[in-house]
Every structure is written in C-alpha cells, then in structure tokens.
Design a protein around this motif. Structure first.
Motif, PDB file in Angstrom:
ATOM      1  N   UNK A   1       0.814  -1.310   0.085  1.00 41.23           N
ATOM      2  CA  UNK A   1      -0.055  -0.013   0.169  1.00 41.23           C
ATOM      3  C   UNK A   1       0.862   1.152  -0.028  1.00 41.23           C
ATOM      4  N   UNK A   2       0.627   2.449  -0.619  1.00 39.41           N
ATOM      5  CA  UNK A   2       1.298   3.266  -1.156  1.00 39.41           C
ATOM      6  C   UNK A   2       0.550   4.742  -0.729  1.00 39.41           C
ATOM      7  N   UNK A   3       1.302   5.534  -0.041  1.00 36.35           N
ATOM      8  CA  UNK A   3       0.438   7.028   0.460  1.00 36.35           C
ATOM      9  C   UNK A   3       1.497   8.008  -0.162  1.00 36.35           C
ATOM     10  N   UNK A   4       1.011   8.909  -0.884  1.00 35.75           N
ATOM     11  CA  UNK A   4       1.837  10.205  -1.433  1.00 35.75           C
ATOM     12  C   UNK A   4       1.104  11.458  -1.143  1.00 35.75           C
ATOM     13  N   UNK A   5       2.113  12.462  -0.660  1.00 36.98           N
ATOM     14  CA  UNK A   5       1.648  13.906  -0.629  1.00 36.98           C
ATOM     15  C   UNK A   5       2.953  14.561  -0.912  1.00 36.98           C
ATOM     16  N   UNK A   6       2.499  15.915  -1.700  1.00 38.70           N
ATOM     17  CA  UNK A   6       3.622  16.893  -1.942  1.00 38.70           C
ATOM     18  C   UNK A   6       3.404  17.976  -0.887  1.00 38.70           C
ATOM     19  N   UNK A   7       4.287  18.637  -0.793  1.00 36.85           N
ATOM     20  CA  UNK A   7       4.405  19.671   0.173  1.00 36.85           C
ATOM     21  C   UNK A   7       3.653  20.890  -0.385  1.00 36.85           C
ATOM     22  N   UNK A   8       3.767  21.368  -1.643  1.00 33.83           N
ATOM     23  CA  UNK A   8       3.186  22.488  -2.116  1.00 33.83           C
ATOM     24  C   UNK A   8       3.501  22.596  -3.492  1.00 33.83           C
ATOM     25  N   UNK A   9       2.729  23.603  -4.304  1.00 33.14           N
ATOM     26  CA  UNK A   9       2.876  24.074  -5.652  1.00 33.14           C
ATOM     27  C   UNK A   9       3.897  25.023  -5.879  1.00 33.14           C
ATOM     28  N   UNK A  10       4.606  25.485  -5.006  1.00 32.77           N
ATOM     29  CA  UNK A  10       5.469  26.721  -5.199  1.00 32.77           C
ATOM     30  C   UNK A  10       6.694  26.288  -4.776  1.00 32.77           C
ATOM     31  N   UNK A  11       7.975  27.106  -4.893  1.00 29.37           N
ATOM     32  CA  UNK A  11       9.307  26.960  -4.563  1.00 29.37           C
ATOM     33  C   UNK A  11       9.277  27.008  -2.779  1.00 29.37           C
ATOM     34  N   UNK A  12       8.413  27.333  -2.241  1.00 24.71           N
ATOM     35  CA  UNK A  12       8.588  27.360  -0.855  1.00 24.71           C
ATOM     36  C   UNK A  12       8.771  26.021  -0.222  1.00 24.71           C
ATOM     37  N   UNK A  13       7.850  25.112  -0.964  1.00 20.73           N
ATOM     38  CA  UNK A  13       7.775  23.703  -0.604  1.00 20.73           C
ATOM     39  C   UNK A  13       9.213  23.162  -0.362  1.00 20.73           C
ATOM     40  N   UNK A  14      10.311  23.522  -0.920  1.00 21.24           N
ATOM     41  CA  UNK A  14      11.457  22.998  -0.561  1.00 21.24           C
ATOM     42  C   UNK A  14      12.134  23.481   0.823  1.00 21.24           C
ATOM     43  N   UNK A  15      11.541  24.327   1.355  1.00 21.42           N
ATOM     44  CA  UNK A  15      12.147  24.972   2.783  1.00 21.42           C
ATOM     45  C   UNK A  15      11.058  24.854   3.811  1.00 21.42           C
ATOM     46  N   UNK A  16      10.215  23.916   4.028  1.00 16.44           N
ATOM     47  CA  UNK A  16       9.082  24.039   5.014  1.00 16.44           C
ATOM     48  C   UNK A  16       9.034  22.834   5.724  1.00 16.44           C
ATOM     49  N   UNK A  17       9.918  22.617   6.670  1.00 16.54           N
ATOM     50  CA  UNK A  17       9.931  21.444   7.590  1.00 16.54           C
ATOM     51  C   UNK A  17       8.730  21.110   8.498  1.00 16.54           C
ATOM     52  N   UNK A  18       8.215  22.349   8.985  1.00 17.58           N
ATOM     53  CA  UNK A  18       6.931  22.354   9.597  1.00 17.58           C
ATOM     54  C   UNK A  18       5.870  21.448   8.885  1.00 17.58           C
ATOM     55  N   UNK A  19       5.537  21.941   7.764  1.00 17.34           N
ATOM     56  CA  UNK A  19       4.377  21.280   6.739  1.00 17.34           C
ATOM     57  C   UNK A  19       4.922  19.810   6.620  1.00 17.34           C
ATOM     58  N   UNK A  20       6.206  19.606   6.407  1.00 20.46           N
ATOM     59  CA  UNK A  20       6.784  18.193   6.013  1.00 20.46           C
ATOM     60  C   UNK A  20       6.534  17.266   7.255  1.00 20.46           C
ATOM     61  N   UNK A  21       6.700  17.750   8.497  1.00 22.84           N
ATOM     62  CA  UNK A  21       6.736  16.974   9.640  1.00 22.84           C
ATOM     63  C   UNK A  21       5.173  16.557   9.513  1.00 22.84           C
ATOM     64  N   UNK A  22       4.382  17.698   9.322  1.00 22.32           N
ATOM     65  CA  UNK A  22       2.576  17.395   9.567  1.00 22.32           C
ATOM     66  C   UNK A  22       2.227  16.357   8.578  1.00 22.32           C
ATOM     67  N   UNK A  23       2.679  16.213   7.224  1.00 20.08           N
ATOM     68  CA  UNK A  23       2.418  15.501   6.284  1.00 20.08           C
ATOM     69  C   UNK A  23       2.709  14.082   6.580  1.00 20.08           C
ATOM     70  N   UNK A  24       4.050  13.909   7.072  1.00 20.04           N
ATOM     71  CA  UNK A  24       4.683  12.613   7.403  1.00 20.04           C
ATOM     72  C   UNK A  24       3.630  11.927   8.628  1.00 20.04           C
ATOM     73  N   UNK A  25       3.524  12.853   9.884  1.00 16.74           N
ATOM     74  CA  UNK A  25       2.783  12.269  10.893  1.00 16.74           C
ATOM     75  C   UNK A  25       1.485  11.921  10.397  1.00 16.74           C
ATOM     76  N   UNK A  26       0.704  12.424   9.463  1.00 19.11           N
ATOM     77  CA  UNK A  26      -0.512  12.157   8.957  1.00 19.11           C
ATOM     78  C   UNK A  26      -0.555  10.919   8.197  1.00 19.11           C
ATOM     79  N   UNK A  27       0.632  10.344   7.727  1.00 23.41           N
ATOM     80  CA  UNK A  27       0.760   9.076   6.976  1.00 23.41           C
ATOM     81  C   UNK A  27       1.147   8.034   7.832  1.00 23.41           C
ATOM     82  N   UNK A  28       1.978   8.350   8.890  1.00 23.30           N
ATOM     83  CA  UNK A  28       2.066   7.232   9.897  1.00 23.30           C
ATOM     84  C   UNK A  28       0.852   7.078  10.575  1.00 23.30           C
TER      85      UNK A  28
END
Length: 332
Positions: free
Chosen positions: A177-204
């Motif tokens: 089973x595979x789950x996928x999320x992208x952080x965002x549609x703009x370059x700010x997605x490369x530097x948003x560890x808070x959002x990355x953590x939230x997405x990962x916790x949601x997948x866990x």
C-alpha cells in the motif's frame, strides 16, 4: 518598492563577488533553501569545496533569497568574468536560457534541467534508479505493508522520485500500500520542515511505517516526524542517516557535488564540453547510504538483496520506470 528590492538584490550579488579571487574562478549559485539545506544545495557546495581543496582555486557563490534574483545573479557573475558558472536546480532554466545567449563565450552548467545551448552543460541524475533502490529496501522492511512518500514541490522530477520509489517497494513487497503527498506547488515547498513533519505524521497515522522524503530542506521535518512517531524515514540528497540514528532507514544519495566538481575540473583542464551529462548508479551519481547509523537496522541478507538489485539495474535486468520521459507512472 520593486526598485528598492532590485537594488538590494544587486548589492547582495556584488557582495558575493567582492573577494580577492581572480575573475577566471568558477561560480556556484544555489537554489532556494540555502547552501546548508542538508540536501542538494549542500551537496553541490561539497563538490565545489572538493575542487577548491584539490586545486587551490577559489570559487564564488551566491545564495538566493527570492526567485527574482536569478537572472540578475547570473548576469552579474557573467559580466565579472566568472567561468564556468554552475546553477543548482531546474528553476534556474528560464534565466539561464536567456543569460547564456548574452554571454556566448562563458561556460554554464545546470543541475536537474536540460538547456540546449552551445555553452551550457546540463547535469542530470538518474534519480529514479536511487529511488527504486530505497523503495526496494522499504518493501523489505515494512511491517505494516504500507509505505509513504512526501515530496517537496509538485513537479515532474519529484513525481519521478515517487514513481520509482513505489515501483521499488512493490518489487520486494508485491501489493504494498502506497501513500503520497507533495508539500506544495511553489518553491517554498523546498524549505517548509513544519509542513513536511505534519504530512509525515499524517501518513504514519494512516498506517505507513516507512516514508521516503524527497523534499530538499523540508526533509528535515519529515525525518523529525519519524523520530517523534518512533517510525522510519528515508533521507535524500546527502547521507542523512546521522540526523536521527535508528529512525533513518537509509538515504537516497545524489552526488550533485560530483557533477559540480567535474564541471569545474573540466573547465580548468580544458576538457569541458556542452551537452547532457547523465549520472546514475553505474557512474556512482546516485545510490543508497549504509553506515554505522543505519546498519543496525538491516540484516546481512537485506543488504545483499539491495546490492543485488543495484547490480541488476546497472546490468539492465531491472527497468526503472521514468515519469520524466513518459509523463505518467504505470501501475506497479
């Protein structure tokens, strides 16, 4: 306001050139996320540093603070005789296509994009090969039968990572089973560890026990989530196994620094050539990390299986799907 911002940008770029180095020295311009993003920018910096240590030749560098600086930074470096000029990331392509035409005698290099001009070297990495390998390891190690992927900016190159990772996991764990999320549609997605953590916790929370992070500076937040949730994550770019030992299963490395080192060294040696340069598993341009931080997580049999998969990809026995080439990801 715009003129003030441009003036400030010009001052910052000129400050990057205000050193005692000769103007024939090479230059490196980083992508958004900063030089010490613990990922692709930092890897590029390491390659430039290797060149400096081996040759004694300095290099100029510049860190972007916004997208509007790209064209101005390139032009300023070229006007001051910096040569070659290397840029990190596909987002540089539009500015490079314009500025490289203005300076036909200068040499340029770009990582992760193809710019078809007679004075540009395009350095591309077969990221899918490395992503497939770490996916295969995730398939071997998952206990829940669910793996996740958190990407940075939602762009084709990150979809390529995701596609290959999914296929790698399915290669060793059919029906995973595979789950996928992208952080965002703009370059700010490369530097948003808070959002990355939230997405990962949601997948866990949804059952994933291993998540592959391909998100630039955002990756550190995803790795932090693995430690917080007592799960596993996979790093990207540099070897990130040491960030949270015991929670980073491995890292999908991409030797961006090797590409930067080679383009600088070739320019110095007089062997620099334009065109596309591809670096994959066979060239040791991509790979997976095994060290004292993650080796306790793996058995000798698992390591042997992954090494076998690497060998089979190099030999052409395993075909890694490419989202970049087809614009789609076939079902595993």
């Amino acid at each position: 306001m715009r003129s003030a911002l441009l003036a400030a940008s010009a001052a910052a770029i000129l400050a990057a050139l205000s050193t005692s180095v000769a103007f024939a020295d090479p230059g490196l311009l980083y992508d958004l996320g900063g030089k010490f993003d613990r990922s692709f920018n930092e890897n590029a910096f390491s390659g430039a540093e290797r060149f400096k240590q081996e040759t004694g030749v300095n290099f100029l560098e510049f860190e972007l603070s916004n997208d509007a600086q790209r064209e101005q930074a390139l032009r300023t470096f070229a006007q001051n005789g910096v040569n070659p000029i290397a840029v990190v990331g596909f987002s540089w392509a539009p500015a490079l296509e314009k500025v490289a035409k203005e300076f036909p005698d200068a040499h340029f290099a770009i990582v992760d994009a193809t710019v078809d001009l007679p004075n540009v070297q395009s350095i591309e990495f077969k990221y899918g090969e490395g992503a497939f390998v770490v996916g295969a390891l995730a398939g071997l190690k998952t206990k829940t039968g669910t793996v996740g992927f958190v990407g940075g900016m939602d762009v084709p190159i990150i979809k390529d990572f995701a596609c290959a990772f999914h296929h790698g996991a399915a290669y060793t764990k059919p029906g995973v089973r595979y789950i996928e999320n992208m952080t965002g549609p703009t370059p700010s997605a490369w530097n948003d560890p808070t959002r990355g953590r939230e997405l990962a916790l949601g997948q866990y929370d949804r059952g994933a026990d291993i998540i592959f992070a391909a998100a630039g500076g955002t990756t550190v937040g995803i790795l932090q989530a693995a430690a917080d949730a007592d799960k596993l994550a996979i790093g990207v770019g540099l070897n990130q196994n040491s960030l949270h030992p015991g929670h980073v299963l491995t890292s999908a490395t991409a030797e961006v620094g090797l590409g930067i080192y080679l383009t600088f060294k070739e320019a110095q040696d007089g062997t620099w050539r334009p065109g596309v340069k591809q670096l994959g598993l066979a060239e040791k341009g991509v790979g997976w990390s095994l060290d004292e931080n993650n080796k306790p997580l793996l058995t000798d049999d698992e390591i042997a299986k992954v090494d076998g998969i690497v060998a089979d990809i190099i030999a052409g026995k395993i075909q890694v799907p490419s989202y970049i080439q087809t614009g789609a990801c076939p079902a595993p």
